[in-house]
Design an enzyme around this catalytic site. Sequence first.
Site, PDB file in Angstrom:
ATOM      1  CG  ASP A  69      -2.120   0.725   1.091  1.00  0.00           C
ATOM      2  OD1 ASP A  69      -2.154   1.544   0.166  1.00  0.00           O
ATOM      3  OD2 ASP A  69      -3.041   0.506   1.875  1.00  0.00           O
ATOM      4  CG  HIS A 271      23.290   5.513 -11.867  1.00  0.00           C
ATOM      5  ND1 HIS A 271      23.262   4.375 -11.103  1.00  0.00           N
ATOM      6  CD2 HIS A 271      23.688   5.113 -13.098  1.00  0.00           C
ATOM      7  CE1 HIS A 271      23.638   3.331 -11.836  1.00  0.00           C
ATOM      8  NE2 HIS A 271      23.906   3.757 -13.048  1.00  0.00           N
ATOM      9  CG  ASP A 288      21.665   4.507 -18.524  1.00  0.00           C
ATOM     10  OD1 ASP A 288      20.915   3.567 -18.885  1.00  0.00           O
ATOM     11  OD2 ASP A 288      22.662   4.335 -17.796  1.00  0.00           O
ATOM     12  CG  ASP A 299      20.782  -0.574 -18.648  1.00  0.00           C
ATOM     13  OD1 ASP A 299      20.640   0.652 -18.798  1.00  0.00           O
ATOM     14  OD2 ASP A 299      21.676  -1.081 -17.929  1.00  0.00           O
ATOM     15  CG  HIS A 368      30.991   2.981 -15.357  1.00  0.00           C
ATOM     16  ND1 HIS A 368      30.802   2.226 -16.490  1.00  0.00           N
ATOM     17  CD2 HIS A 368      30.684   4.252 -15.701  1.00  0.00           C
ATOM     18  CE1 HIS A 368      30.377   3.016 -17.472  1.00  0.00           C
ATOM     19  NE2 HIS A 368      30.314   4.254 -17.020  1.00  0.00           N
ATOM     20  CG  HIS A 372      24.744  -4.422 -15.696  1.00  0.00           C
ATOM     21  ND1 HIS A 372      23.460  -4.654 -16.139  1.00  0.00           N
ATOM     22  CD2 HIS A 372      24.997  -3.112 -15.974  1.00  0.00           C
ATOM     23  CE1 HIS A 372      22.963  -3.534 -16.642  1.00  0.00           C
ATOM     24  NE2 HIS A 372      23.875  -2.579 -16.569  1.00  0.00           N
ATOM     25  CG  HIS A 379      22.597  -3.135 -12.160  1.00  0.00           C
ATOM     26  ND1 HIS A 379      22.951  -2.165 -11.267  1.00  0.00           N
ATOM     27  CD2 HIS A 379      22.737  -2.563 -13.380  1.00  0.00           C
ATOM     28  CE1 HIS A 379      23.282  -1.051 -11.913  1.00  0.00           C
ATOM     29  NE2 HIS A 379      23.151  -1.273 -13.202  1.00  0.00           N
ATOM     30  CD  GLU A 397      26.475  -0.045 -18.409  1.00  0.00           C
ATOM     31  OE1 GLU A 397      26.238   1.141 -18.131  1.00  0.00           O
ATOM     32  OE2 GLU A 397      25.835  -0.996 -17.932  1.00  0.00           O
ATOM     33  CE1 TYR A 401      29.699   8.900 -17.822  1.00  0.00           C
ATOM     34  CE2 TYR A 401      31.505   7.405 -17.300  1.00  0.00           C
ATOM     35  CZ  TYR A 401      30.211   7.609 -17.746  1.00  0.00           C
ATOM     36  OH  TYR A 401      29.434   6.534 -18.124  1.00  0.00           O
ATOM     37  NE  ARG A 410      25.841   5.223 -18.780  1.00  0.00           N
ATOM     38  CZ  ARG A 410      25.719   6.238 -17.931  1.00  0.00           C
ATOM     39  NH1 ARG A 410      26.799   6.871 -17.496  1.00  0.00           N
ATOM     40  NH2 ARG A 410      24.523   6.634 -17.504  1.00  0.00           N
ATOM     41  CD  GLU A 412      23.606   0.424 -20.408  1.00  0.00           C
ATOM     42  OE1 GLU A 412      23.090   1.519 -20.145  1.00  0.00           O
ATOM     43  OE2 GLU A 412      23.706  -0.500 -19.580  1.00  0.00           O
TER      44      GLU A 412
HETATM   45  N1  GLY Z   1      21.105   2.126 -16.168  1.00  0.00           N
HETATM   46  C1  GLY Z   1      22.022   1.723 -15.182  1.00  0.00           C
HETATM   47  C2  GLY Z   1      23.189   1.082 -15.747  1.00  0.00           C
HETATM   48  O1  GLY Z   1      23.477   1.264 -16.905  1.00  0.00           O
HETATM   49  O2  GLY Z   1      23.867   0.316 -15.138  1.00  0.00           O
HETATM   50 MN    MN Z   2      22.091   1.936 -18.299  1.00  0.00          MN
HETATM   51 MN    MN Z   3      23.700  -0.756 -17.589  1.00  0.00          MN
END
Ligand code: GLY
Ligand code: MN
Ligand code: MN
Length: 447
Positions: A69, A271, A288, A299, A368, A372, A379, A397, A401, A410, A412
């Site tokens: 709820d 993010h 993204d 993604d 990064h 994934h 993820h 991806e 930056y 980026r 991906e």
């Molecule tokens: N959208 C989150 C990532 O690319 O990991």
């Molecule tokens: Mn992503």
């Molecule tokens: Mn991703």
Amino acid sequence: MIIRLAGLALVLAVNPVSAQSLGPAPDPVAALPGYGRPVDVEATRLRRQQLALHTGPGVIVIPAATSRDLEDLVLQDNDFRQDDYFFYLTGLESPNAWLVIAAGASGVEQSHLVLPRRNVRQEQWTGRKLGPGPEAAELTGVMSVLSLDALDSLMAASLSQSGGPLRTVVARQSEGSGRIRRWLDPAEELIDVRPLLDSLRTVKDDAEMVRLRRAIDITALAHRAAMQAVRPNMYEYQLEAEIEYTFRVNGADRVGFPSIVGSGPNSTTLHYDINRRRMGAGDVVVMDIGAEYGQYTADVTRTIPVNGRFTPRQRDIYSLVLGAQQAAIDAVRPGVTFEELNGIARSYVDEHSGELCGGQSCNRYSLHGISHHLGMRVHDVGDRRLPLQAGAVFTIEPGLYINDENLGIRIEDDILVTATGAEILSANAPRTVEAIEELMRGASRIP
Ligand code: GLY
Ligand code: MN
Ligand code: MN
């Protein structure tokens, strides 16, 4: 009057240039009234059988998600999202249900679906639910369907007949399933079935791929729509609206994660999802995004110039990231690891940075890892250290930056491991500088 005209201009500016649509093809797993989407009975039966073959004799119990709820006293169906493990094994969107599997030496001996009884008064508010009965058996292919009142006695009987331990998703015991422990004597063991299920979920079957491909196709369309709609002075949330409009108009259930639409300085925040900035003519914008369809999410990231044309500097950094991504994609085959792919992308950047980053490798701007798993979670579950198998779906991806330049890039894509290499599932979203600029020019925004 001026305000009204400005409002009108804004509406014209953000309304879809072309409502991107997957067209007349029927929604492959359209919703059934009251029950979510139809269950792929054979696929879910095979998943239960695979699970039981791997566990050996014992009892497996999997609780569904509970209805929650979110808005004080206003319970609505949209607040509910099924538990991924329960969904994997049943394909069912019913809340507060249970799956009980009696496993023997040669797999499933009997599966039982346990459902709450229907509550007609409640259904007046939140719609029809699937209750215990023949309809549920026919819909799910699980022939034994019991009501929730019978769960304790079912478990007592199953455990007393079983030649093995009780397995469950141990982490979910706190969610109304502290009850599971009470079915056992204190000394009896309770085994976590998640590692096994996670490993099975890593390789997608055909029924999963139908949903995942649809989620990814919708997401690629949203990227195309965004490329055509974006223009200087638009707000990031207006671009987000264009994206999420395209999701819904094509039957996506929701976003798989909050849409990231970061322009200029926000392009370097990995993010960022506040999406409130007004975009400028020289900015890039990182999008993204992932539509969720039938419990599976895409993604896909694209980075584009707000005014339709990359500056020479943006183009150089973009091309470096794209080259790194392509090098990793070219190396995909069964047996490769995420670590190896990451190494290939990094080596590419080391070898091709030239003078782009002051004579050093541009990897100093890489923040990064590049992969994934992808599936019901953005993820997704699965051991990231293990070699990839054919049928796995994952992302590649890379990103760079550069805070000082307000420049984040980026790219991906969603990749299916095939028997011999890779299929880029998100290939419908333009990816090269030329393809992006061409689509944006075609939207007649750019002279
Ligand atoms: N959208 C989150 C990532 O690319 O990991
Ligand atoms: Mn992503
Ligand atoms: Mn991703």
